[in-house]
Write a protein that holds these residues in place. Structure first.
Motif, mmCIF file in Angstrom:
data_model
loop_
_atom_site.group_PDB
_atom_site.id
_atom_site.type_symbol
_atom_site.label_atom_id
_atom_site.label_comp_id
_atom_site.label_asym_id
_atom_site.label_seq_id
_atom_site.Cartn_x
_atom_site.Cartn_y
_atom_site.Cartn_z
ATOM 1 N N ILE A 34 0.861 -1.185 0.000
ATOM 2 C CA ILE A 34 0.000 0.000 0.000
ATOM 3 C C ILE A 34 0.895 1.232 0.000
ATOM 4 C CG2 ILE A 34 -1.846 1.234 1.184
ATOM 5 C CD1 ILE A 34 -2.647 -1.549 0.203
ATOM 6 N N THR A 36 1.333 5.457 -0.037
ATOM 7 C CA THR A 36 0.691 6.730 0.242
ATOM 8 C C THR A 36 1.175 7.764 -0.764
ATOM 9 O OG1 THR A 36 2.392 7.501 1.793
ATOM 10 C CG2 THR A 36 0.626 6.134 2.679
ATOM 11 N N LYS A 43 -4.818 10.906 1.838
ATOM 12 C CA LYS A 43 -5.085 9.537 1.425
ATOM 13 C C LYS A 43 -4.645 9.309 -0.029
ATOM 14 C CE LYS A 43 -6.868 7.596 5.065
ATOM 15 N NZ LYS A 43 -8.139 8.091 5.585
ATOM 16 N N ALA A 45 -4.369 6.436 -3.404
ATOM 17 C CA ALA A 45 -5.354 5.692 -4.178
ATOM 18 C C ALA A 45 -5.621 4.335 -3.535
ATOM 19 C CB ALA A 45 -4.854 5.497 -5.615
ATOM 20 N N TYR A 46 -6.820 3.821 -3.769
ATOM 21 C CA TYR A 46 -7.163 2.484 -3.295
ATOM 22 C C TYR A 46 -6.328 1.439 -4.030
ATOM 23 C CZ TYR A 46 -11.267 3.440 -0.362
ATOM 24 O OH TYR A 46 -12.109 3.838 0.648
ATOM 25 N N GLY A 83 -14.087 0.593 -3.141
ATOM 26 C CA GLY A 83 -13.718 1.972 -2.861
ATOM 27 C C GLY A 83 -14.865 2.958 -2.909
ATOM 28 N N GLN A 120 -10.671 -3.350 -1.007
ATOM 29 C CA GLN A 120 -9.586 -2.441 -1.354
ATOM 30 C C GLN A 120 -9.171 -1.635 -0.121
ATOM 31 O OE1 GLN A 120 -9.677 -0.424 -5.070
ATOM 32 N NE2 GLN A 120 -11.088 -1.862 -6.040
ATOM 33 N N ARG A 122 -6.796 1.905 1.169
ATOM 34 C CA ARG A 122 -6.032 3.115 0.870
ATOM 35 C C ARG A 122 -5.464 3.648 2.185
ATOM 36 N NH1 ARG A 122 -10.683 7.819 -0.265
ATOM 37 N NH2 ARG A 122 -11.629 7.693 1.834
#
Length: 275
Positions: A34, A36, A43, A45-46, A83, A120, A122
């Motif tokens: 994941i 950032t 935040k 993206a997913y 998402g 998903q 994020r």
């Protein structure tokens, strides 16, 4: 005349669960990365863990590891519908840097996840453009599964501007600190999660407790132990745990922490209610 009377039930003993699991996001075995974004506290993206779950889940385990930097803090969202909506908001983690300064985290969330869910995740970080790894282990529902919960609500809000679990300091003085003066709903379970607002002055073992009730009449629900470190990651060991106790609407929720050398050190926390 003597006789023997059995007080046992006629329906047989309660059986232990014969649980099977469904993996999501393990990939080749090292989890899903994941990432950032920049700037910090924003935040990204997913990232998809699975396009479609094969089974209904009666809760799931969250496995976290290997952050890109020892001091990188994260808040992450979990979505079950690709998402469109957030099912679990702003969960805090500080996994530490990879290998020498890294640590893993594993905790259970008692949420129902339907078959066909597009899961998903994020995240945001306190430092721009950081990464960590995540995977979920779903508990496949069977006839013996508990009903569990469909909604996860933040009882005490995360500090999204500072990428911390919360804004309320809980000093290591073994005194109760209010987290929510009055819950807005009845919850069947609470998930508690903690971090350090600053680098602690003293590395030491600490205790963390969750309580409820009016000021000066608090009743402890559960307690655990963890550890402070003066180097990142600052909270070593247990940082998130479940309290499987019903909490009525309108209940005051509080936390306290203990350290043999309190000083100026404190933790910050977040609480989620499940309904």
């Amino acid at each position: 005349m003597s006789q023997w009377i059995s007080f046992g039930g006629g329906g047989g003993a309660v059986a232990n669960l014969n649980t099977t699991y469904e993996e999501a996001g393990f990939g080749a075995g090292d989890g899903t990365l994941i990432s950032t974004t920049s700037p910090a506290h924003t935040k990204g993206a997913y990232v998809q863990l699975t396009a479609s779950t094969a089974n209904d889940w009666a809760g799931f385990w969250v496995s976290l590891a290997t952050g890109s930097a020892a001091s990188a803090r994260f808040l992450f969202d979990i979505s079950f519908d690709g998402g469109s909506t957030v099912a679990v908001p702003n969960v805090y983690t500080l996994p530490g840097g990879p290998f020498s300064s890294g640590q893993s985290a594993l905790f259970f969330l008692p949420m129902n996840v339907p078959a066909g869910a597009n899961i998903q995740v994020r995240a945001q970080s306190g430092v721009a453009s950081q990464t960590f790894r995540i995977a979920l282990l779903g508990v496949v529902r069977n006839s013996d599964s508990r009903p569990l919960f469909n909604t996860c609500t933040a009882i005490s809000a995360a500090d999204t501007a500072g990428t911390q679990p919360g804004t309320t300091a809980i000093p290591l003085t073994d005194t109760w600190t209010e987290m929510n003066p009055s819950t807005s709903a009845t919850y069947g379970a609470i998930f508690a999660n903690f971090g350090a607002s600053t680098s602690p002055a003293t590395s030491q073992a600490i205790g963390i407790a969750i309580g409820r009730g009016a000021a000066a009449s608090e009743v402890e629900m559960v307690r655990t132990i963890s550890g402070f470190s003066s180097t990142s990651p600052t909270l070593r060991g247990v940082s998130g745990f479940m309290v499987e106790t019903s909490v009525a609407s309108g209940t005051r929720i509080c936390c306290r922490a203990y350290g043999a050398t309190p000083g100026s050190d404190a933790i910050v926390g977040q609480l989620f209610g499940f309904s």
